[in-house]
Design an enzyme around this catalytic site. Structure first.
Site: not given
Ligand code: NDP
Length: 290
Positions: A51, A95, A118
């Site tokens: 990422k 995460q 997200d």
């Protein structure tokens, strides 16, 4: 048709990079993505590294924070609030999975919805279900792009989403509904899944069960998007990645299908970058560059 997620993800990333460059030159804005990793889960470490790399390749600022697995929830929440307040940060991603001692939903709910790239904050999930266009979870967003690029007709189509997780299945259902498909949501308690699947023009498999969807479940001419990532053991110990769909069988019948690997997987980070750009423009009140 084999839907080439790797190539389509590269196109999305290039498009994001081009828009980021325009944003910088027109408004002097560099979008920033902060990724927080708690603990040392090897798969998560690889995701976070990728990422960060792809964020910088798109011309955006990448901020990485590695915290030990032993931290408590309050410390993580303080970190999230600091990032909420940081003007250089447009997107925040914590995460998952988190250590068992920390509540994932509490952490997600602490993220500023405007920075929730997200798309998991209840505010964004709610906006999606109302068709109001908040930030959308990356994997389902990637699936919609793959459907569009494959030339699938979604409006009016019968679609089935197998799986109803917060991360994939549920937002996928909402996106398909918003695109005017007639959507069946299947899960572990669905009776005669094969028959339900055979009626579908669009099949989205997000189950986590290797090759569960068989070729004879697929309607001739259907478009199949396989979200599943499952590692099967091999003699050399490296393992082999397969999806939730029996690929060779389904590919013989479908109009178009995504492979695993190289289908949905690469789209997830590409869409994360797209969401970060979207968040940067919305937060700072500038239009998304053409
Ligand atoms: P979850 O485990 O959270 O959800 C799985 C869903 O599948 C549940 O809704 C469950 O039903 C349903 N299910 C389980 N067994 C069956 C069955 N026999 N028949 C029908 N439905 C069933 O998984 P995720 O949604 O997070 O992920 C799904 C897959 O996608 C995994 O393989 C994961 O690795 C992959 N993935 C890939 C990503 C990518 O970037 N390509 C990103 C995210 C996930 P119930 O609700 O009833 O338990």
């Amino acid at each position: 048709m084999i839907i080439d997620g790797k190539a389509i993800a590269a196109e999305v990333r290039a498009e994001v990079a081009r828009r980021v460059a325009t944003l910088k030159s027109r408004h002097g804005i560099t979008p920033g993505l902060a990724v927080v990793l708690v603990g040392e889960d090897p798969a998560s470490q690889i995701y976070v590294r990728n990422k960060g790399k792809q964020t910088m390749e798109a011309g955006m600022a990448s901020f990485e924070f590695k915290l030990p697995a032993s931290i408590d929830e309050a410390t993580l929440l303080t970190k999230v609030r600091d990032l909420n307040a940081d003007p250089a940060v447009d997107g925040i991603l914590v995460q998952m999975p988190l250590p068992k001692t920390i509540s994932e939903s509490t952490v997600v709910e602490a993220i500023d919805p405007a920075k929730d790239v997200d798309g998991l904050h209840p505010m964004n999930a709610g906006r999606l279900s109302l068709g109001q266009g908040g930030l959308v979870p990356c994997t389902p967003l990637g699936c919609m792009i793959l459907l569009a690029k494959s030339g699938a007709t979604v409006a009016g189509a019968d679609a089935i989403v197998i799986g109803r997780s917060k991360l994939v299945g549920k937002p996928m259902v909402q996106l398909l509904l918003n695109a005017n498909a007639t959507v069946t949501v299947a899960h572990s308690r669905t009776r005669d899944l094969a028959a339900a699947c055979r009626r579908a023009d669009v099949v989205i498999a997000a189950v986590g069960k290797p090759e569960m969807v068989r070729g004879d479940w697929i309607k001739p001419g259907a478009t199949v998007i396989d979200v599943g990532i499952n590692r099967l053991p091999t003699a050399d110990g490296k393992g082999r990645l397969v999806g939730d769909v029996a690929y060779a069988e389904a590919a013989a019948i479908a109009r178009a299908i995504t492979p695993v690997p190289g289908g949905v997987g690469p789209m997830t980070i590409a869409c994360l970058l797209q969401n970060t750009l979207t968040a940067a423009c919305r937060r700072r009140g500038v239009p998304l560059p053409d």
